[in-house]
Write a protein that holds these residues in place. Structure first.
Motif, short mmCIF file in Angstrom:
data_model
loop_
_atom_site.label_atom_id
_atom_site.label_comp_id
_atom_site.label_asym_id
_atom_site.label_seq_id
_atom_site.Cartn_x
_atom_site.Cartn_y
_atom_site.Cartn_z
N ALA A 32 0.84 -1.20 0.00
CA ALA A 32 0.00 0.00 0.00
C ALA A 32 0.87 1.25 0.00
O ALA A 32 0.57 2.23 -0.69
N TYR A 33 1.96 1.22 0.75
CA TYR A 33 2.88 2.36 0.80
C TYR A 33 3.46 2.64 -0.60
O TYR A 33 3.47 3.78 -1.05
N ALA A 34 3.93 1.60 -1.25
CA ALA A 34 4.51 1.77 -2.58
C ALA A 34 3.48 2.32 -3.56
O ALA A 34 3.76 3.26 -4.32
N THR A 35 2.28 1.76 -3.51
CA THR A 35 1.21 2.20 -4.42
C THR A 35 0.81 3.64 -4.13
O THR A 35 0.73 4.48 -5.04
N GLU A 36 0.54 3.93 -2.87
CA GLU A 36 0.05 5.26 -2.51
C GLU A 36 1.11 6.34 -2.67
O GLU A 36 0.80 7.46 -3.05
N SER A 37 2.36 6.01 -2.40
CA SER A 37 3.41 7.03 -2.58
C SER A 37 3.59 7.34 -4.06
O SER A 37 3.83 8.49 -4.43
N MET A 38 3.43 6.34 -4.92
CA MET A 38 3.51 6.58 -6.36
C MET A 38 2.32 7.42 -6.82
O MET A 38 2.49 8.36 -7.61
N THR A 76 -6.69 5.04 -2.77
CA THR A 76 -7.53 4.00 -2.17
C THR A 76 -7.58 4.20 -0.66
O THR A 76 -7.37 3.27 0.10
N ARG A 77 -7.85 5.42 -0.26
CA ARG A 77 -7.94 5.72 1.17
C ARG A 77 -8.96 4.78 1.80
O ARG A 77 -10.08 4.66 1.33
N GLY A 78 -8.53 4.12 2.82
CA GLY A 78 -9.42 3.19 3.51
C GLY A 78 -9.30 1.76 3.00
O GLY A 78 -9.92 0.86 3.52
N GLY A 79 -8.52 1.52 1.96
CA GLY A 79 -8.36 0.18 1.39
C GLY A 79 -7.43 -0.68 2.25
O GLY A 79 -6.99 -0.26 3.32
N PRO A 80 -7.12 -1.87 1.77
CA PRO A 80 -6.25 -2.77 2.52
C PRO A 80 -4.89 -2.14 2.81
O PRO A 80 -4.25 -1.59 1.92
N GLY A 81 -4.50 -2.17 4.07
CA GLY A 81 -3.21 -1.64 4.48
C GLY A 81 -3.21 -0.15 4.77
O GLY A 81 -2.20 0.39 5.25
N TRP A 82 -4.32 0.54 4.49
CA TRP A 82 -4.38 2.01 4.69
C TRP A 82 -4.07 2.39 6.13
O TRP A 82 -3.26 3.29 6.38
N GLN A 83 -4.70 1.71 7.07
CA GLN A 83 -4.52 2.07 8.48
C GLN A 83 -3.09 1.78 8.97
O GLN A 83 -2.65 2.36 9.95
N ASP A 84 -2.38 0.90 8.29
CA ASP A 84 -1.01 0.57 8.68
C ASP A 84 0.02 1.54 8.08
O ASP A 84 1.20 1.47 8.42
N LEU A 85 -0.42 2.40 7.17
CA LEU A 85 0.50 3.37 6.57
C LEU A 85 0.92 4.40 7.62
O LEU A 85 0.15 4.73 8.53
N PRO A 86 2.13 4.93 7.50
CA PRO A 86 2.55 5.98 8.43
C PRO A 86 1.58 7.15 8.40
O PRO A 86 1.08 7.54 7.33
N GLU A 87 1.32 7.71 9.56
CA GLU A 87 0.36 8.82 9.69
C GLU A 87 0.74 10.00 8.80
O GLU A 87 -0.12 10.62 8.16
N GLN A 88 2.02 10.32 8.73
CA GLN A 88 2.45 11.46 7.92
C GLN A 88 2.15 11.24 6.44
O GLN A 88 1.73 12.16 5.75
N LEU A 89 2.30 10.03 5.95
CA LEU A 89 1.96 9.74 4.55
C LEU A 89 0.46 9.90 4.33
O LEU A 89 0.03 10.51 3.33
N ARG A 90 -0.35 9.39 5.24
CA ARG A 90 -1.80 9.54 5.10
C ARG A 90 -2.19 11.01 5.11
O ARG A 90 -3.06 11.43 4.33
#
Length: 181
Positions: free
Chosen positions: A62-68, A112-126
């Motif tokens: 999720a981190y890789a996807t969302e950061s991209m 994909t806010r709220g998708g799989p792994g979203w809650q495990d992402l670092p707070e600053q990234l969210r």
């Protein structure tokens, strides 16, 4: 004495979107956008890189996807902001910017806010993602206003100007002469 109607009357409608695009509001939007780009780059190259190494597998994906997605979203918005600033400063025409703007995609960069792994992402990234989405909404809104305004330029005459023309015709160009006495 100067005729008030003729001295204050403009030819054609006032372009509020153009004024907004050249306003302090645009300057603030530009500064916010560029600051968010810089802040995000610093985070992803620094703390974000460190934080991503300790994430569980689903969150790491999720981190890789969302950061991209975040990086792409910010680059598209920065492109739009730079194009608009170039138009505002006379470095390029609206037509040139319109041609270049076709390469910029503002409305397809979701998260994909709220998708799989979203809650495990670092707070600053969210937080950066949320801020980028809000900024994207502001830019899309301004872009629509500008685009609709440009389309409206070919529409009918400004109704206020039409009424001022009627008043000028009714009271004459003498300015000080009141014909209703």
């Amino acid at each position: 004495m100067t005729d008030w109607f003729s001295s204050t009357r403009r030819e054609g409608p006032i372009d509020f979107a153009d004024r907004l695009a050249n306003s302090d509001m645009f300057q603030a939007l530009f500064r916010d956008g560029m600051a968010l780009v810089e802040e995000t780059a610093a985070y992803l190259d620094g703390d974000g890189r460190v934080e991503s190494k300790s994430l569980p597998r689903a969150a790491s994906l999720a981190y890789a996807t969302e950061s991209m997605r975040l990086t792409t979203r910010l680059m598209q918005m920065a492109s739009w902001l730079l194009l608009q600033r170039a138009v505002n400063e006379g470095e390029m025409s609206s037509e040139q910017a319109g041609s270049e703007k076709n390469k910029v995609r503002l409305d397809t960069l979701s998260s994909t806010r709220g998708g799989p792994g979203w809650q495990d992402l670092p707070e600053q990234l969210r937080e950066l993602i949320e801020r980028s989405v809000r900024l994207q909404e502001r830019i899309v809104h301004l872009d629509r206003m500008i685009h609709e305004s440009k389309q409206g330029e070919v529409r009918a005459e400004n109704p206020v100007a039409a009424q001022l023309n009627v008043l000028t015709a009714a009271f004459g160009a003498g300015g000080g002469q009141n014909r209703l006495r």
